[in-house]
Design a protein around this motif. Structure first.
Motif, PDB file in Angstrom:
ATOM      1  N   GLU A  43      42.191  36.132  40.672  1.00 48.17           N
ATOM      2  CA  GLU A  43      41.359  36.692  41.744  1.00 48.17           C
ATOM      3  C   GLU A  43      41.805  38.078  42.174  1.00 48.17           C
ATOM      4  O   GLU A  43      40.998  38.854  42.699  1.00 48.17           O
ATOM      5  CB  GLU A  43      41.341  35.733  42.932  1.00 48.17           C
ATOM      6  N   ASN A  44      43.097  38.407  41.941  1.00 45.03           N
ATOM      7  CA  ASN A  44      43.592  39.745  42.254  1.00 45.03           C
ATOM      8  C   ASN A  44      44.812  40.045  41.392  1.00 45.03           C
ATOM      9  O   ASN A  44      45.924  39.630  41.711  1.00 45.03           O
ATOM     10  CB  ASN A  44      43.945  39.858  43.743  1.00 45.03           C
ATOM     11  N   PHE A  65      39.630  41.725  39.135  1.00 43.61           N
ATOM     12  CA  PHE A  65      39.259  40.308  39.129  1.00 43.61           C
ATOM     13  C   PHE A  65      38.953  39.914  37.691  1.00 43.61           C
ATOM     14  O   PHE A  65      38.365  40.681  36.928  1.00 43.61           O
ATOM     15  CB  PHE A  65      38.033  40.043  40.005  1.00 43.61           C
ATOM     16  N   ALA A  89      38.782  42.815  43.953  1.00 43.01           N
ATOM     17  CA  ALA A  89      39.243  41.428  44.037  1.00 43.01           C
ATOM     18  C   ALA A  89      38.164  40.573  44.686  1.00 43.01           C
ATOM     19  O   ALA A  89      37.402  41.049  45.537  1.00 43.01           O
ATOM     20  CB  ALA A  89      40.532  41.368  44.843  1.00 43.01           C
ATOM     21  N   ARG A  90      38.066  39.318  44.265  1.00 41.70           N
ATOM     22  CA  ARG A  90      37.065  38.426  44.858  1.00 41.70           C
ATOM     23  C   ARG A  90      37.515  36.978  44.717  1.00 41.70           C
ATOM     24  O   ARG A  90      38.361  36.644  43.891  1.00 41.70           O
ATOM     25  CB  ARG A  90      35.698  38.620  44.188  1.00 41.70           C
ATOM     26  N   ARG A  91      36.947  36.136  45.559  1.00 41.09           N
ATOM     27  CA  ARG A  91      37.184  34.700  45.475  1.00 41.09           C
ATOM     28  C   ARG A  91      36.201  34.107  44.477  1.00 41.09           C
ATOM     29  O   ARG A  91      35.097  34.610  44.282  1.00 41.09           O
ATOM     30  CB  ARG A  91      36.971  34.047  46.852  1.00 41.09           C
ATOM     31  N   PHE A  92      36.619  33.035  43.819  1.00 49.28           N
ATOM     32  CA  PHE A  92      35.759  32.383  42.841  1.00 49.28           C
ATOM     33  C   PHE A  92      35.785  30.898  43.155  1.00 49.28           C
ATOM     34  O   PHE A  92      36.778  30.216  42.914  1.00 49.28           O
ATOM     35  CB  PHE A  92      36.306  32.654  41.429  1.00 49.28           C
ATOM     36  N   ASP A  93      34.674  30.389  43.705  1.00 50.64           N
ATOM     37  CA  ASP A  93      34.678  29.011  44.202  1.00 50.64           C
ATOM     38  C   ASP A  93      34.334  28.017  43.086  1.00 50.64           C
ATOM     39  O   ASP A  93      34.066  28.386  41.935  1.00 50.64           O
ATOM     40  CB  ASP A  93      33.726  28.855  45.390  1.00 50.64           C
ATOM     41  N   GLU A  94      34.308  26.752  43.438  1.00 50.23           N
ATOM     42  CA  GLU A  94      34.102  25.688  42.461  1.00 50.23           C
ATOM     43  C   GLU A  94      32.710  25.750  41.826  1.00 50.23           C
ATOM     44  O   GLU A  94      32.553  25.508  40.630  1.00 50.23           O
ATOM     45  CB  GLU A  94      34.315  24.327  43.130  1.00 50.23           C
ATOM     46  N   GLN A  96      30.872  28.401  41.346  1.00 55.15           N
ATOM     47  CA  GLN A  96      30.845  29.499  40.389  1.00 55.15           C
ATOM     48  C   GLN A  96      31.607  29.135  39.103  1.00 55.15           C
ATOM     49  O   GLN A  96      31.208  29.508  37.999  1.00 55.15           O
ATOM     50  CB  GLN A  96      31.440  30.761  41.024  1.00 55.15           C
ATOM     51  N   THR A  97      32.684  28.393  39.278  1.00 51.70           N
ATOM     52  CA  THR A  97      33.457  27.937  38.120  1.00 51.70           C
ATOM     53  C   THR A  97      32.611  27.005  37.249  1.00 51.70           C
ATOM     54  O   THR A  97      32.639  27.087  36.016  1.00 51.70           O
ATOM     55  CB  THR A  97      34.737  27.214  38.574  1.00 51.70           C
TER      56      THR A  97
END
Length: 203
Positions: A43-44, A65, A89-94, A96-97
């Motif tokens: 994520e970063n 990212f 940078a970004r968050r990647f949630d479930e 999106q996974t």
């Protein structure tokens, strides 16, 4: 990106939003991703000891990212990755996974269909080759009796349909029995082969 990872380099089979380049596998994120069974998320990179001094992070394309998932051949061999890269940078949630997994499955399905298509082409060529061999005389390489009869039927039908004449030429070798009787059948076979090659060269 859809990347194909070789021993020392990765190649972008498809890329959207990133200039075409082939970074060495040693610095590629995909080189890490193919070592995992599932999604590989960074994520970063600036906060990850594995990538903080990576040339792709410090320089262009300034990766901030990365999300990648291995792509496998129909035989289960890892070929490369489907991956997403961003400049921030970004968050990647479930959810999106899960979407990344679904897209990877689509790419793998395309690999599978391409393989089937290639194998089918090979089978068709082999089948055509076998059919052709079955219609050729093993000694002379000319059409055998079955093939000649089939060709004759087609040519006669075309001649009738198009209202055009056709010609049949029959070639015989003078005194062929004498060649066999005097010099033996191997010599007779050689004579047949030479005459056949001469006829083919003239046609």
């Amino acid at each position: 990106l859809i990347s194909i990872v070789y021993e020392d380099v990765q190649w972008f089979k498809s890329a959207q939003g990133l200039p075409n380049c082939e970074p060495p596998r040693g610095v590629s994120f995909c080189g890490h991703a193919i070592m995992h069974d599932g999604p590989f998320i960074v994520e970063n990179p600036l906060q990850d000891d594995r990538f903080i001094d990576n040339p792709l992070v410090l320089g262009e394309p300034k990766v901030r990212f990365y999300a990648g998932i291995p792509l496998r051949s129909p035989a289960g061999i890892v070929l490369g990755t489907l991956c997403l890269i961003d400049h921030k940078a970004r968050r990647f949630d479930e959810a999106q996974t899960d979407e990344l997994r679904d897209f990877a499955a689509l790419v793998e399905a395309e690999f599978y269909y391409r393989l089937l298509s290639a194998e089918q082409s090979v089978l068709i060529q082999e089948n055509d080759s076998l059919k052709r061999k079955a219609l050729l005389d093993g000694l002379t390489g000319l059409w055998n009796k079955h093939a000649i009869e089939e060709l004759m039927r087609r040519e006669v039908a075309l001649s009738h349909r198009d209202q055009r004449p056709m010609v049949v030429l029959m070639i015989d070798i003078d005194h062929f029995k004498r060649i066999n009787d005097t010099y033996g059948h191997p010599a007779g076979d050689d004579c047949l082969k030479q005459v056949s090659q001469k006829v083919k060269s003239l046609l």
